[in-house]
Every structure is written in structure tokens, then in C-alpha cells.
Design a protein around this motif. Sequence first.
Motif, PDB file in Angstrom:
ATOM      1  N   PRO A 123       0.790  -1.234   0.000  1.00  0.00           N
ATOM      2  CA  PRO A 123       0.000   0.000   0.000  1.00  0.00           C
ATOM      3  C   PRO A 123       0.821   1.283   0.000  1.00  0.00           C
ATOM      4  CG  PRO A 123      -0.912  -1.581   1.547  1.00  0.00           C
ATOM      5  CD  PRO A 123       0.384  -2.149   1.087  1.00  0.00           C
ATOM      6  N   ALA A 124       1.968   1.271   0.678  1.00  0.00           N
ATOM      7  CA  ALA A 124       2.796   2.481   0.762  1.00  0.00           C
ATOM      8  C   ALA A 124       4.264   2.086   0.814  1.00  0.00           C
ATOM      9  CB  ALA A 124       2.432   3.290   2.008  1.00  0.00           C
ATOM     10  N   THR A 125       5.123   2.981   0.357  1.00  0.00           N
ATOM     11  CA  THR A 125       6.552   2.714   0.460  1.00  0.00           C
ATOM     12  C   THR A 125       6.991   2.967   1.901  1.00  0.00           C
ATOM     13  OG1 THR A 125       7.272   4.976  -0.007  1.00  0.00           O
ATOM     14  CG2 THR A 125       6.845   3.532  -1.902  1.00  0.00           C
ATOM     15  N   GLN A 126       8.155   2.447   2.248  1.00  0.00           N
ATOM     16  CA  GLN A 126       8.672   2.659   3.595  1.00  0.00           C
ATOM     17  C   GLN A 126       8.905   4.141   3.859  1.00  0.00           C
ATOM     18  OE1 GLN A 126      11.958  -0.082   4.452  1.00  0.00           O
ATOM     19  NE2 GLN A 126      11.113  -1.503   2.958  1.00  0.00           N
ATOM     20  N   ALA A 127       9.396   4.851   2.845  1.00  0.00           N
ATOM     21  CA  ALA A 127       9.649   6.291   2.993  1.00  0.00           C
ATOM     22  C   ALA A 127       8.358   7.064   3.199  1.00  0.00           C
ATOM     23  CB  ALA A 127      10.390   6.812   1.767  1.00  0.00           C
ATOM     24  N   GLU A 128       7.303   6.675   2.501  1.00  0.00           N
ATOM     25  CA  GLU A 128       6.015   7.367   2.635  1.00  0.00           C
ATOM     26  C   GLU A 128       5.458   7.221   4.050  1.00  0.00           C
ATOM     27  OE1 GLU A 128       4.370   7.010  -1.980  1.00  0.00           O
ATOM     28  OE2 GLU A 128       3.822   5.507  -0.481  1.00  0.00           O
ATOM     29  N   VAL A 129       5.571   6.035   4.607  1.00  0.00           N
ATOM     30  CA  VAL A 129       5.087   5.818   5.976  1.00  0.00           C
ATOM     31  C   VAL A 129       5.919   6.637   6.955  1.00  0.00           C
ATOM     32  CG1 VAL A 129       4.749   4.121   7.809  1.00  0.00           C
ATOM     33  CG2 VAL A 129       4.218   3.514   5.434  1.00  0.00           C
ATOM     34  N   SER A 130       7.221   6.633   6.773  1.00  0.00           N
ATOM     35  CA  SER A 130       8.106   7.384   7.659  1.00  0.00           C
ATOM     36  C   SER A 130       7.799   8.882   7.605  1.00  0.00           C
ATOM     37  CB  SER A 130       9.570   7.129   7.276  1.00  0.00           C
ATOM     38  OG  SER A 130      10.440   7.824   8.132  1.00  0.00           O
ATOM     39  N   ASP A 131       7.591   9.397   6.397  1.00  0.00           N
ATOM     40  CA  ASP A 131       7.321  10.835   6.239  1.00  0.00           C
ATOM     41  C   ASP A 131       5.953  11.236   6.773  1.00  0.00           C
ATOM     42  OD1 ASP A 131       9.779  11.112   5.037  1.00  0.00           O
ATOM     43  OD2 ASP A 131       8.995  11.036   2.979  1.00  0.00           O
ATOM     44  N   LYS A 132       5.033  10.292   6.822  1.00  0.00           N
ATOM     45  CA  LYS A 132       3.668  10.593   7.275  1.00  0.00           C
ATOM     46  C   LYS A 132       3.637  10.923   8.763  1.00  0.00           C
ATOM     47  CE  LYS A 132      -0.997   8.591   7.425  1.00  0.00           C
ATOM     48  NZ  LYS A 132      -1.841   7.434   7.011  1.00  0.00           N
ATOM     49  N   TYR A 133       4.506  10.285   9.549  1.00  0.00           N
ATOM     50  CA  TYR A 133       4.511  10.486  11.001  1.00  0.00           C
ATOM     51  C   TYR A 133       5.741  11.332  11.368  1.00  0.00           C
ATOM     52  CZ  TYR A 133       1.027   6.829  10.692  1.00  0.00           C
ATOM     53  OH  TYR A 133      -0.096   6.108  10.362  1.00  0.00           O
TER      54      TYR A 133
END
Length: 267
Positions: A33-43
Motif C-alpha cells: 500500500p505504501a513505500t517505507q519512505a512514505e510511511v516514515s514521512d507521514k509520522y
Amino acid sequence: MNSFHKYYRRAVPVFFVFLLLLNYLSAAGIILPATQAEVSDKYVNLFAPAGITFSIWAVIYIGMALTISIDFIRPKGDRFGALYRQLILPRMIEWIALNIVWIICWSNEWLLASLIVILLYTTRIMKSVETISATPTLRENPWLLKYSMGLHFGWLLVASMANLTTYTVSQGVDLTGTIGIIWTVALMIVVVALSAYYYTKLGNEMIMPVALWAILGIFIKHSPFSSFEYKSNIVMYVAAVLFVISAVGFVQLFRLQKEQRAKRANK
């Protein structure tokens, strides 16, 4: 033992290739569903280092590929290879499986699950590093085994703190203001302290430099040249001081352990 060894010898390379493929597909946003970077940047938080810091995973995987190659390049009668097959190889499946599960959990934003998995992942790598530390023969070819495992373990100490931070933010805690500064400074100190402790305890020279790399990444993230919206001068200055102190401490510990090894060798 021979039948188990045949299983591990075949399974470990296959699982490792699958791990690398999953990493690539995840980073490309193809399969999850999301890249690791996208999850990290979200929080958003102040502890996450600059993006370049995560390039260390490439070095870790190269080191792990070298470790896996031991089973194929060392003859069966070789003591080093035999001990690797007996003590380390069976654990490779464990950490590879945990790494795969972590990627799936993280990319689906199952952050509590990902925190639990990475803590388990860290303890399994630590067991291998402890085994290497306690087995002189396994330290004879450090670039094939000792250093790669130490680097891996050192980074997981940092990654566990980063996962804890992300999970904390996901629970509604704002870690971009004053609380974030206190949290980040505290975790940087914890990372350096843990790295120094395990380096002293296990004698693996690659554990502590990883902490230095992470601290440098945090410094870069909060430097005047960074585009990070919530960069903090306090975090930057503390990171700089910690980096210098840690580097000096590492050199001193390295010299001390070198002297101790020389004394033991002369007895």
C-alpha cells in the motif's frame, strides 16, 4: 544435522533473494500500500535522520550476502565454515523472515506490529553477534561474518528507536515541538549508550560506528541547509556534540580492546 543443513543451505539464499525483491518492489510502490519512505514521512518527528542515512541498508545487505556465501565458499572440512553452518546458518532464516514481516507490517502501517517485529528481529541478530563474540573461530574471518553481523545489529538498535518514535507519533503525540526535542535528545543519548555498551560487551567494532552514522544523519536533517520544516538548532547542536564525544569514545574503546587482545595473546 545434515538434513537440516541441506534445508537451510537451500532455503536461506531463496529467502534472501525474496527479501531483496520485496524491498525493491516496496520501495517502488508496486506491491504494498505504501513505500517505507512514505510511511516514515507521514509520522513527522525530529528523531528520523536524513534520507541518505538509510542507504546503510545497502551495505547491510551486501554484508549479509557475503555471510550467506560462507556456506558455499568454505569447504566442508573447514572449522570456520562448520561452526557457521552449525551456529549461525539456522538463525539466518529467522532474521530474514522477521525482516520480510517487518516490511509488510510497516508498509501497511501496522505500526505496533512492526515495532514488536523489529524488537524480535534485533534480539535474533544480537544472539548471533553474541555467539560470534563467544566463539574465537567465528571471528577469524571478520569481513565475512563478524563485521557484517555487527553492522546489522548496530543499525537495528537505531531502527528500533525510530520505530518506537513513529508508533508514538501514530498515537497522537506531537514530537515536533519541545517534547520532540526532549525525546530526540534522549533517544540519541540512549542509542550512543547502547552502542557503546554492546561494543564493550561483545567486542564487535562495527556496532558503534553505526550509531555515529545515525547521529550524523540527524545532524544533517536539522542543519541550516536542510529543507526539513521542523528542524531544531538544539537537536543539531546536541547531535554535533554527541557525534564528537562518541567518536572520541569509540577510538578510546578501540585502543583499549586492542591492548587487551594483545595482552591475552602474549600470555
